[in-house]
Scaffold this active site. Structure first.
Site, short mmCIF file in Angstrom:
data_model
loop_
_atom_site.label_atom_id
_atom_site.label_comp_id
_atom_site.label_asym_id
_atom_site.label_seq_id
_atom_site.Cartn_x
_atom_site.Cartn_y
_atom_site.Cartn_z
N MET A 74 0.75 -1.08 -0.06
CA MET A 74 -0.07 0.01 0.17
C MET A 74 1.01 1.12 0.02
O MET A 74 0.38 2.43 0.49
CB MET A 74 -1.08 -0.08 1.08
CG MET A 74 -1.95 -1.19 1.09
SD MET A 74 -3.41 -0.90 2.12
CE MET A 74 -2.70 -0.80 3.62
N LEU A 134 6.49 3.15 1.64
CA LEU A 134 7.51 1.83 1.50
C LEU A 134 8.79 2.18 2.75
O LEU A 134 9.02 3.44 3.00
CB LEU A 134 8.18 1.76 0.20
CG LEU A 134 7.06 1.40 -0.63
CD1 LEU A 134 7.58 1.12 -2.02
CD2 LEU A 134 6.20 0.22 -0.29
N HIS A 135 8.95 1.17 3.38
CA HIS A 135 10.07 0.98 4.40
C HIS A 135 10.91 -0.17 4.19
O HIS A 135 10.81 -0.93 3.04
CB HIS A 135 9.62 1.22 5.81
CG HIS A 135 8.41 0.27 5.88
ND1 HIS A 135 8.74 -1.17 5.96
CD2 HIS A 135 7.08 0.43 6.13
CE1 HIS A 135 7.47 -2.02 6.48
NE2 HIS A 135 6.53 -0.92 6.37
N GLY A 187 10.88 -3.02 5.44
CA GLY A 187 10.19 -4.38 5.43
C GLY A 187 9.82 -4.66 3.93
O GLY A 187 9.90 -5.71 3.29
N HIS A 188 9.27 -3.65 3.12
CA HIS A 188 8.73 -3.69 1.70
C HIS A 188 10.12 -4.13 0.96
O HIS A 188 9.93 -5.00 0.05
CB HIS A 188 8.26 -2.47 1.34
CG HIS A 188 7.03 -2.03 2.16
ND1 HIS A 188 6.96 -1.00 2.74
CD2 HIS A 188 5.53 -2.63 2.04
CE1 HIS A 188 5.63 -0.96 3.31
NE2 HIS A 188 5.07 -1.90 3.02
N GLU A 242 5.52 -11.60 7.12
CA GLU A 242 5.06 -12.19 8.29
C GLU A 242 4.58 -11.11 9.39
O GLU A 242 3.88 -11.69 10.42
CB GLU A 242 5.88 -13.38 9.05
CG GLU A 242 6.26 -14.51 8.07
CD GLU A 242 7.08 -15.50 8.79
OE1 GLU A 242 7.89 -15.13 9.83
OE2 GLU A 242 7.52 -16.40 8.43
N LYS A 243 4.93 -9.86 9.10
CA LYS A 243 4.58 -8.77 10.10
C LYS A 243 2.89 -8.95 10.28
O LYS A 243 2.24 -8.77 11.31
CB LYS A 243 4.94 -7.51 9.58
CG LYS A 243 4.18 -6.40 9.83
CD LYS A 243 4.72 -5.89 11.15
CE LYS A 243 4.13 -4.48 11.54
NZ LYS A 243 2.77 -4.12 11.17
N SER A 256 4.29 1.27 8.34
CA SER A 256 4.07 2.68 7.53
C SER A 256 3.34 3.51 8.34
O SER A 256 3.31 4.74 8.27
CB SER A 256 2.93 2.38 6.19
OG SER A 256 3.79 1.46 5.35
P1 AMP Z 1 1.50 -2.94 3.60
O1 AMP Z 1 2.01 -1.81 2.79
O2 AMP Z 1 1.58 -2.51 5.03
O3 AMP Z 1 0.05 -3.54 2.91
O4 AMP Z 1 2.59 -3.99 3.67
C1 AMP Z 1 2.98 -4.81 2.37
C2 AMP Z 1 3.52 -5.92 2.53
O5 AMP Z 1 5.03 -5.73 3.27
C3 AMP Z 1 2.75 -7.09 3.41
O6 AMP Z 1 3.21 -8.23 2.79
C4 AMP Z 1 3.52 -6.72 4.57
O7 AMP Z 1 3.15 -7.99 5.59
C5 AMP Z 1 4.74 -6.46 4.34
N1 AMP Z 1 5.38 -5.80 5.68
C6 AMP Z 1 4.94 -4.52 6.09
N2 AMP Z 1 5.73 -4.46 7.29
C7 AMP Z 1 6.79 -5.26 7.30
C8 AMP Z 1 7.88 -5.56 8.03
N3 AMP Z 1 7.98 -4.84 9.12
N4 AMP Z 1 8.72 -6.59 7.77
C9 AMP Z 1 8.39 -7.45 6.86
N5 AMP Z 1 7.38 -7.35 5.87
C10 AMP Z 1 6.65 -6.19 6.06
#
Ligand code: AMP
Length: 283
Positions: free
Chosen positions: A30, A33-34, A36-37, A148-149, A186
């Site tokens: 979404m 980005l950080h 994790g992404h 896995e978050k 995020s």
């Molecule tokens: P989001 O943009 O929050 O919907 O996340 C997109 C993808 O990034 C999802 O598969 C999340 O689980 C993954 N994600 C978000 N934060 C982390 C993190 N800290 N470590 C690993 N994956 C993450």
């Protein structure tokens, strides 16, 4: 890095990426980005020949208009990060590309989608399952990389793919954390400095609780103590539970098997979500 904003553009780019039988990974995000992404993109590069990432703030998975309106958006910086991470294609659909007028089909998941986030955010997993299924079909990807978050999300998506016979491999990636243990998210940017200083207590408490249970402390008491500790630290705990890792069912007190601690705790306006593995009791 190529950019697609319409389904026609996406189709052309995907055909080029998959030419010659090359394997494509999709990383649904979404935006905002950080690290994790970025880690998910890195795994995609290792596991497939080409990597696409989608950025779409999916209105269907938000159950609060406020939360949707204030979700961080920063396309220019996101595109830089994707490009630097070695992403081949950014898929940036507008709402009209994803849900054109007349759309009436959604995907309802039972089982692992029913409790926890599913109960606290009604409709959330319907939105997640629907958009991820569309992304899988739009990109014709061979693999999809998830963090896995969002432990429950991974279990829900695995169920969807199995139940609907979608030919894609789901690859989970361990949570990427800040140096002090806070899971990257995020939403962390909305923490005040004082809340940011407290936030790592969530991961630390899950870690301590998982260790206590593995040392054969009674799970119910260990979890009650963890909730009390977090509330004393200033968190409002929505849930903290020990679940069967795949089904997301709450584990009974005498279940000694390996499990997962899952938790949501709020600090001020920010909902922090985290989870931790629990080894089999007394193993
Ligand atoms: P989001 O943009 O929050 O919907 O996340 C997109 C993808 O990034 C999802 O598969 C999340 O689980 C993954 N994600 C978000 N934060 C982390 C993190 N800290 N470590 C690993 N994956 C993450």
């Amino acid at each position: 890095m190529r950019i697609a904003r319409t389904l026609d553009e996406l189709d052309r780019e995907v055909s080029a990426l998959r030419a010659g039988g090359r394997r494509l990974a999709i990383v649904p995000t979404m935006g905002a980005l950080h690290g994790g992404h970025v880690a998910l993109i890195g795994i995609g590069r290792r596991r497939a020949d080409r990597v696409a990432a989608s950025i779409f703030v999916n209105p269907l998975q938000f159950n609060s208009a406020d939360d949707l309106a204030r979700y961080p958006r920063d396309e220019a910086s996101d595109l830089e990060k994707l490009s630097a991470a070695g992403c081949d294609l950014a898929w940036l659909p507008g709402a009209e590309a994803m849900y054109p007028p007349g759309t009436v089909t959604t995907i309802d998941v039972g089982g692992p989608a029913e409790g926890w986030e599913g109960a606290h955010r009604p409709g959330h997993f319907r939105g997640v399952a629907t958009v991820c299924t569309k992304l899988f079909l739009q990109t014709r990807a061979d693999l999809a990389i998830f963090g896995e978050k969002d432990w429950q999300q991974v279990q829900v998506i695995r169920r969807v793919v199995a139940d609907l016979n979608i030919p894609i491999e789901i690859v989970p990636v361990p949570t990427i954390r800040e140096a002090d243990g806070l899971a990257m998210s995020s939403r962390n940017r909305f923490l005040t400095p004082a809340e940011r200083a407290t936030a790592p207590r969530l991961a630390a408490t899950l870690d301590a609780t998982a260790r206590a249970i593995a040392r054969d402390h009674a799970p119910g008491r260990a979890i009650a103590a963890a909730i009390a500790t977090l509330e004393a630290d200033g968190f409002v705990v929505e849930y903290l539970a020990r679940v069967v890792p795949e089904t997301m069912r709450a584990m009974s007190e005498d279940d000694r098997g390996p499990g997962r601690l899952i938790a949501v705790a709020r600090l001020g306006a920010v909902r922090l979500l985290d989870n931790w593995p629990v080894a089999a009791r007394g193993a």
